[in-house]
Design a protein around this motif. Structure first.
Motif, PDB file in Angstrom:
ATOM      1  N   GLY A 604      72.028  77.362 109.256  1.00 36.93           N
ATOM      2  CA  GLY A 604      72.887  76.982 110.367  1.00 36.93           C
ATOM      3  C   GLY A 604      73.981  77.996 110.641  1.00 36.93           C
ATOM      4  O   GLY A 604      74.279  78.861 109.804  1.00 36.93           O
ATOM      5  N   ILE A 605      74.523  77.870 111.828  1.00 32.84           N
ATOM      6  CA  ILE A 605      75.664  78.703 112.203  1.00 32.84           C
ATOM      7  C   ILE A 605      76.928  78.094 111.607  1.00 32.84           C
ATOM      8  O   ILE A 605      77.130  76.884 111.693  1.00 32.84           O
ATOM      9  CB  ILE A 605      75.810  78.768 113.739  1.00 32.84           C
ATOM     10  CG1 ILE A 605      74.549  79.397 114.350  1.00 32.84           C
ATOM     11  CG2 ILE A 605      77.070  79.538 114.140  1.00 32.84           C
ATOM     12  CD1 ILE A 605      74.538  79.422 115.868  1.00 32.84           C
ATOM     13  N   TRP A 606      77.724  78.910 110.958  1.00 38.00           N
ATOM     14  CA  TRP A 606      79.025  78.455 110.488  1.00 38.00           C
ATOM     15  C   TRP A 606      80.044  78.842 111.558  1.00 38.00           C
ATOM     16  O   TRP A 606      80.634  79.930 111.516  1.00 38.00           O
ATOM     17  CB  TRP A 606      79.373  79.076 109.125  1.00 38.00           C
ATOM     18  CG  TRP A 606      78.660  78.409 107.981  1.00 38.00           C
ATOM     19  CD1 TRP A 606      77.718  77.430 108.061  1.00 38.00           C
ATOM     20  CD2 TRP A 606      78.831  78.682 106.575  1.00 38.00           C
ATOM     21  NE1 TRP A 606      77.293  77.065 106.805  1.00 38.00           N
ATOM     22  CE2 TRP A 606      77.963  77.814 105.878  1.00 38.00           C
ATOM     23  CE3 TRP A 606      79.631  79.566 105.845  1.00 38.00           C
ATOM     24  CZ2 TRP A 606      77.868  77.813 104.482  1.00 38.00           C
ATOM     25  CZ3 TRP A 606      79.546  79.563 104.466  1.00 38.00           C
ATOM     26  CH2 TRP A 606      78.674  78.679 103.788  1.00 38.00           C
ATOM     27  N   GLU A 607      80.241  77.906 112.504  1.00 40.21           N
ATOM     28  CA  GLU A 607      81.076  78.258 113.652  1.00 40.21           C
ATOM     29  C   GLU A 607      82.493  78.598 113.264  1.00 40.21           C
ATOM     30  O   GLU A 607      83.120  79.499 113.826  1.00 40.21           O
ATOM     31  CB  GLU A 607      81.050  77.120 114.668  1.00 40.21           C
ATOM     32  CG  GLU A 607      79.722  77.095 115.390  1.00 40.21           C
ATOM     33  CD  GLU A 607      79.616  75.966 116.406  1.00 40.21           C
ATOM     34  OE1 GLU A 607      80.672  75.421 116.777  1.00 40.21           O
ATOM     35  OE2 GLU A 607      78.483  75.654 116.783  1.00 40.21           O
ATOM     36  N   TRP A 608      83.003  77.886 112.262  1.00 42.27           N
ATOM     37  CA  TRP A 608      84.381  78.108 111.820  1.00 42.27           C
ATOM     38  C   TRP A 608      84.580  79.504 111.242  1.00 42.27           C
ATOM     39  O   TRP A 608      85.692  79.987 111.132  1.00 42.27           O
ATOM     40  CB  TRP A 608      84.778  77.069 110.775  1.00 42.27           C
ATOM     41  CG  TRP A 608      83.791  76.959 109.638  1.00 42.27           C
ATOM     42  CD1 TRP A 608      82.724  76.112 109.573  1.00 42.27           C
ATOM     43  CD2 TRP A 608      83.744  77.735 108.445  1.00 42.27           C
ATOM     44  NE1 TRP A 608      82.026  76.299 108.415  1.00 42.27           N
ATOM     45  CE2 TRP A 608      82.638  77.297 107.692  1.00 42.27           C
ATOM     46  CE3 TRP A 608      84.543  78.764 107.925  1.00 42.27           C
ATOM     47  CZ2 TRP A 608      82.294  77.838 106.463  1.00 42.27           C
ATOM     48  CZ3 TRP A 608      84.206  79.302 106.686  1.00 42.27           C
ATOM     49  CH2 TRP A 608      83.095  78.850 105.968  1.00 42.27           C
ATOM     50  N   ALA A 609      83.482  80.135 110.879  1.00 46.24           N
ATOM     51  CA  ALA A 609      83.614  81.456 110.252  1.00 46.24           C
ATOM     52  C   ALA A 609      83.481  82.591 111.258  1.00 46.24           C
ATOM     53  O   ALA A 609      83.944  83.700 111.012  1.00 46.24           O
ATOM     54  CB  ALA A 609      82.577  81.613 109.154  1.00 46.24           C
ATOM     55  N   GLY A 610      82.840  82.306 112.381  1.00 48.82           N
ATOM     56  CA  GLY A 610      82.632  83.354 113.374  1.00 48.82           C
ATOM     57  C   GLY A 610      83.680  83.292 114.474  1.00 48.82           C
ATOM     58  O   GLY A 610      84.612  82.499 114.418  1.00 48.82           O
ATOM     59  N   ASN A 611      83.493  84.151 115.446  1.00 48.67           N
ATOM     60  CA  ASN A 611      84.438  84.148 116.565  1.00 48.67           C
ATOM     61  C   ASN A 611      83.714  84.341 117.892  1.00 48.67           C
ATOM     62  O   ASN A 611      84.237  84.956 118.815  1.00 48.67           O
ATOM     63  CB  ASN A 611      85.513  85.231 116.380  1.00 48.67           C
ATOM     64  CG  ASN A 611      84.890  86.623 116.371  1.00 48.67           C
ATOM     65  OD1 ASN A 611      83.678  86.735 116.197  1.00 48.67           O
ATOM     66  ND2 ASN A 611      85.690  87.645 116.552  1.00 48.67           N
ATOM     67  N   GLU A 612      82.472  83.850 117.941  1.00 47.91           N
ATOM     68  CA  GLU A 612      81.728  84.017 119.188  1.00 47.91           C
ATOM     69  C   GLU A 612      82.213  83.048 120.257  1.00 47.91           C
ATOM     70  O   GLU A 612      82.017  83.282 121.450  1.00 47.91           O
ATOM     71  CB  GLU A 612      80.231  83.818 118.932  1.00 47.91           C
ATOM     72  CG  GLU A 612      79.946  82.507 118.187  1.00 47.91           C
ATOM     73  CD  GLU A 612      78.464  82.297 117.946  1.00 47.91           C
ATOM     74  OE1 GLU A 612      77.685  82.571 118.878  1.00 47.91           O
ATOM     75  OE2 GLU A 612      78.085  81.848 116.858  1.00 47.91           O
ATOM     76  N   ALA A 613      82.807  81.934 119.794  1.00 46.18           N
ATOM     77  CA  ALA A 613      83.428  80.973 120.696  1.00 46.18           C
ATOM     78  C   ALA A 613      82.516  80.559 121.846  1.00 46.18           C
ATOM     79  O   ALA A 613      82.881  80.634 123.017  1.00 46.18           O
ATOM     80  CB  ALA A 613      84.743  81.542 121.251  1.00 46.18           C
ATOM     81  N   GLY A 614      81.329  80.146 121.498  1.00 49.50           N
ATOM     82  CA  GLY A 614      80.430  79.605 122.516  1.00 49.50           C
ATOM     83  C   GLY A 614      79.634  80.640 123.269  1.00 49.50           C
ATOM     84  O   GLY A 614      78.556  80.363 123.747  1.00 49.50           O
TER      85      GLY A 614
END
Lengths: 787, 787
Positions: A604-614
């Protein structure tokens, strides 16, 4: 020759044995004329003569005599054979006792059935030439010698009523695992475990050479087995009638001795290791086959190992000899006019469940009782800010396993296994629930040893694996924790077990057994104490070659995911589950509910760790394994400084086979989902726990494969610092950050700068570790902080 | 306590031992203040305390006493230690005797040198914590327990003057390989081989548990080793002075006994296996370390295994204890004011080459004498029309190996090894040159056994591998033939040997040794007799994970290429060469000169087999391995009928690593050459011997990778016909032909027809094998014919 057998019993036992031998020879040679109702002709002979006779008459001899013991005593017995190439004999015996026909109704107990029995053996789309799941009563994939005695002990554990007769023969005793496994008696509790009756079958030869133990001094042989802690009985001969009497006699004695030892232990509640009896049986190899062929001795030599007469199809003399050989067993006295085994002979076999081919333990799935599992969520480690809390994942798991142990103590169906490494792998909490099994001398300083312990520790991966296999195959559960590098010691045992599972699944009558669960810890990245010899993550590659319906590989990145994955694995059946997790203090990334969701998805994507912001990311930073996850998240923080505008997506992989296409593995992502995660065209920097190439191997068919750039272990290592290990293998945070910058078109202008920074920081690192012997403070104390 | 040592000798020996112990502790703890010239402070302590003390004082005790034996007798001795984590002791001893400083001049014999010696240990960019190539006098990669005794026997073979002292300890005796390796005495010739002195070091514990052999009845222990064929001596104690006298005494006795046995054998030319002496030595684990720490016993328990005082950096009490411990060895009595080991102590070590750290055998490359090789072209098989002549490739190789054996008999530096499989693998011609080594009872029927034989056969891959490693590491040559599936049994041993080779290459003083050559036969595709358990080609994958500068994998397609490849491998150094070749009769494709050219290139177009005629092909049919080559060429003939217009290029791969990019492996093709062979856009149907994914792994970076379609073993098998094995795994000629048609745009219109033909022929095949038990005549009798 007098003895325990009356004349009539002797006649019947001999006839039964002849019948088994006849059916064994028939399986190797005949496709027609199964009961020799007419002279043998070339057309009756199989086109390919495949099978092993040498060990078989000895196996048959033992079988018929064990039958007698079972019948006389209503004994619960299993038969494990090391020389599994002697399957014709086991098939013959299960056919004679009826369990074969009950399992395979098309093999009827008449001439037609005998013909089919013969024909199917070693025949395309028939049955294999070796002991295998297809054989009723078997728990061993025959073929690779060395593990029979371990399987026997594994079967006997926690089955106090059971006696497992185990034949070691045809040179198996020369193998390492077998040579060590005699010491299993120091791990057996005479009160709560069953008994193993080892039968060393010295027929003199292996494939092409004499066997060692057949050729050492009888005094040495006796001393060796007394030294191993047994009470050896010896029986030698080749005259069938004499041998029947003496075998009956010695087995009566041995059986009484086993039951006496058990009774004494149980009545006095004294589990002190008894000196268990064992039998050394010397009979000729290929016993009853032609003594001499073409002027050369065959019976009693290695020439009888496979097909004693191998020119039957081209040499009329051999065909004649074969007919003589077969008729020598007097088939017409053994089978009636319908080809049915004569009732007066059949009746000397045990009945029902007591038949060794119908023993319930040998189809362990039938007896499988699910584990009572504690709620793994109760062991959750607090997460808070991801990465802020640091804990040893395996020591958290140890508490969970302790309670798994506790909750199943009364079921007596769960054991843990480790090559002297449970505590080193930080699972020592389990000793609060159950000690380490030990049935040898105790000393005052000892801790956590117990003659009732359910944690099996011995300095042998072979013993751990073999016991566990035997335990699982007879319907129980287990957990094997091992240093990652040294699990390769059992590569070949794993192979055979995986092959067993694959074949057993095709047999409806074989019920599913509990999965074989490995925890590989003290892994490649954190061998601070031991260095290069302890660094090898290749078991992943080895396992991945096996069938997708059998194997699972998990790389939980922290304590909570490890709990979730382990709970799952303990509930599964018929798999081999490999879990890889470090024992050193490491960040907790996910709270329990996120962990459960993440493990259920497997990736899965760890959204909290990245900064692609959608939006679409510029680069995907993927990781699998605890250390790669740590370095990847650290790389993300490095990127904040080195290339703040770079839009990063972080993907974590727990379940390795999600990477493979769904048509290759049931856990595989479909291409759409894969593309959604990894994009179809963005660079992917993949930090992987093991050798990098397996990621390519699993993903080579994916759309974006050409952009996947993998870092992992590249066989560089020594005794060094944790961070230096990642530097040596180009998997450190700075290199990953540089990779991301170099591969992303968006940061083309920063490449030179990044290379410069990388070179500086690695040089600073190297100076620091060389000078101070430990990592840079900024690395040691690094902590994830959200942007 | 009286004994062979005078008071002054006793004083010196004890002082020498204290010095070794002092230096061992120093390596684990100190980075400064090496000779305690001032009180110990926190800053003197290493930041990471890494190493193993428990076994070390015992190893040191043995070392100093072996020194005495060497000096007294001018004996040629090596020291092999199973518990290789005791490296601090070996490093200490080689430093004391001077061999360390000769090897590493920067580690001077003064206070500066001691400081460097301490600091480098388990330090980043220093030396590993375990026995390793870096340690002078060592031949074992320490870390994985189980192989010391095998290495010792391997070293002793053909070195009649040498005595190899081998310490088995810290639980190593529980491992399978070690348990079997005691029987190596049945393969040793007291006339022409040296001696092994096994020392079972029972210090009571392994990592976290008691050891089995320390806790069984002394009578059982004695019986066990008498049973293994040894004459066991026992020495037990913990008072150093008493122990020094008794150790000197027992070693004097043992040394005399060994030399007496050898003299008797040699004078009487009687090689009958003697009952060699061995020593059981019981001393406390962590002998001389603090007895009690924080109220818990440490000396004499498992707590002394690694770092007995592990809180030195945080607990002032521990720091004080450490200082007491170190001062207890009285360093000022041992080292002079320059920090140099006192001359009167140093002088009791052996001199020059007799020092165990300088023994030439332990740096075997120094002694390596190249093999005298016959001209392999002399063994060429006639080819004529490719594929018309059929022969067993390995039996051709057997004749070549026979003559390799013959030509090197007088050099006594070549042995062959096999787990009872040389004849099964069709190499039996070698017995014409030398028999199978056997030093147990003989019987009249025996063939080719000899107490002087140079073919080592025992039913244990572990023993074969371990002996061979020991033989190679001491500067000799060998050849290991094994069933392909069961070579996995030594996966982990291979790992350690490959790691040794990799590290040794970085040390200029270590001279290159002969390569470890494997012939894997009785391979996955032709296990007609044995089926599924014998089918596993995964050793390829295992080996491919190791360093490119160390491993080579060859898949010669026929007898002539097998000869050429083997000749090459026998000339190489410092590699592991894996050769995979079938033993069954199979077509000869290339005459010898073509074979040599093909093997030199490692890969090439077989123009005679294709029909591209200089133009661009429509499809590339690639193959690696004998059976895949056969099926590929047969597929080409099928295509002549199914799609006559299809332009086919045939590529054969002998050297697997040609597929990898040249920057990954020195044998790799550069991209231009690869593209020239495989085209940049044409479909490639690749028939591969092993698991298909490794081809993807090796080629994923190549231009045309997306078009490479690999067939290979996909874990489907049983006892069946040779052709059916290819059908079960979708690698049969018909499936390959269909693949070619389906993948080539040029034959889009033929796909439906091809699918139909395929389905028909496979159905016909299945009916035929099921009915007749053998392959279709057209498959059995298929022969290549040029178009």
């Amino acid at each position: 020759m007098s003895g325990p057998l009356s004349d009539s019993e002797l006649e019947k036992i001999d006839a039964y044995w002849r019948a088994a031998n006849y059916l064994s020879v028939g399986q190797i040679y005949l496709k027609d004329n199964p009961l020799l109702t007419r002279p043998l002709v070339l057309d009756d002979i199989k086109p390919r003569l495949l099978g092993h006779f040498g060990t078989t008459p000895g196996l048959n001899f033992i079988y018929v005599h064990l039958n007698r013991i079972i019948r006389l005593n209503q004994a619960n017995m299993m038969y494990v054979i090391g020389p599994g190439h002697g399957a014709p004999g086991i098939i013959a015996n299960t056919f004679l006792e009826g369990s074969y026909t009950e399992t395979y109704p098309n093999i009827e107990r008449n001439a037609d059935g005998v013909k089919r029995l013969f024909r199917q053996f070693s025949w395309p789309y028939g049955v294999p030439s070796h002991d295998s799941p297809e054989v009723p009563g078997s728990i061993s994939e025959g073929g690779e010698l060395g593990y029979s005695l371990l399987h026997a002990y594994g079967a006997a554990f926690d089955n106090p009523d059971l006696i497992v007769a185990c034949v070691v023969g045809d040179g198996e005793a020369e193998t390492g695992p077998l040579a060590a496994s005699w010491h299993s008696n120091k791990f057996l509790n005479p009160i709560s475990d069953g008994a193993v009756l080892p039968i060393l079958h010295l027929n003199g030869y292996k494939i092409a050479n004499p066997t060692l133990l057949a050729r050492i001094d009888p005094d040495e042989l006796q001393a060796l087995f007394r030294g191993y802690g047994y009470h050896p009985y010896v029986l030698e001969g080749d005259d069938p009638r004499t041998m029947h009497q003496r075998m009956a006699e010695v087995l009566d004695t041995i059986y009484r001795e086993i039951r006496d030892l058990q009774r004494k232990a149980r009545e006095n509640n004294d589990a002190t290791r008894p000196r268990w009896p064992m039998l050394i049986l010397r009979t000729p190899k290929g016993w009853t086959c032609p003594a001499v062929v073409d002027g050369k001795p065959v019976e009693g030599t290695w020439r009888a190992h496979q097909v004693p007469l191998d020119e039957v199809r081209t040499n009329p003399e051999h065909l004649k000899l074969l007919e003589q050989w077969l008729r020598g067993y007097k088939p017409h006295e053994l089978f009636d006019e319908h080809g049915t085994f004569r009732e007066e002979l059949a009746e000397i076999a045990p009945k029902g469940r007591l038949r060794m081919g119908a023993n319930a333990h040998a189809n362990g799935g039938q007896l499988l009782v699910p584990l009572v599992l504690p709620h793994f969520r109760d062991y959750a480690v607090e997460c808070g800010t991801p990465g802020a809390h640091v804990v040893s994942a395996t020591s958290v798991l140890g508490k969970y396993l302790r309670d798994v142990m506790r909750r199943n103590l009364s079921q007596r169906n769960f054991r843990m296994f480790a090559p002297d490494e449970n505590a080193s792998n930080r699972l020592q909490a389990v000793y609060e629930a159950s000690g380490k099994r030990w049935n040898a001398r105790y000393e005052d300083v000892d801790e956590s040893l117990s003659v009732e312990g359910r944690v099996m520790e011995v300095l042998s991966e072979h013993l751990c694996q073999g016991w566990l296999e035997g335990y699982l195959l007879t319907g129980r559960h287990g957990f094997f924790s091992c240093y990652e590098a040294f699990i390769h010691i059992v590569d070949s045992m794993f192979n055979q077990h995986a092959k067993w599972l694959k074949s057993a699944k095709d047999l409806a009558w074989r019920k599913p057994i509990a999965s074989l669960n490995y925890l590989l810890s003290s892994h490649v990245w954190r061998q601070d104490h031991n260095g290069f010899s302890h660094q090898d993550p290749g078991f992943i590659d080895h396992v991945a070659n096996k069938r997708a319906d059998t194997v699972r590989i998990y790389l939980p990145p922290d304590a909570n995911t490890l709990l979730s994955v382990t709970d799952h694995c303990l509930r599964t059946k018929n798999y081999v589950n490999v879990i890889i997790a470090g024992k050193q203090a490491a960040p907790v990334w996910l709270d329990m509910e996120s962990a459960v969701r993440h493990c259920a998805a497997g990736i899965g994507i760890w959204e909290w760790a990245g900064n692609e912001a959608g939006g679409e990311p510029d680069v995907v930073m993927a990781c699998a394994g605890d250390v790669p996850t740590l370095e990847t998240l650290a790389a993300v923080t490095v990127l904040r400084e080195w290339a703040p505008e770079l839009k990063v997506r972080v993907i974590n992989v727990v379940d390795l086979f999600t990477l493979e296409p769904v048509n290759s593995h049931p856990h595989g992502l479909n291409d759409e989902d894969f593309d959604r995660l990894f994009t179809v065209d963005k660079p992917v920097v993949f930090a992987f726990h093991g050798y990098p190439t397996i990621v390519h191997k699993l993903t080579y068919n994916r759309t974006n494969h050409g952009n996947i750039h993998v870092r992992g272990y590249k066989e560089e290592g020594t005794t060094t610092t944790p961070f230096d290990m990642t530097v040596l293998n180009d998997m450190d945070r700075y290199t990953l950050a540089r990779d991301a910058i170099r591969l992303s078109p968006a940061t083309a202008h920063r490449v030179k700068d990044a290379e410069q920074r990388l070179s500086e920081v690695l040089q600073r690192h190297k100076l620091h570790v060389t000078e101070h012997g430990e990592d840079l403070p900024e690395v040691r104390d690094w902590n994830w902080t959200a942007r």
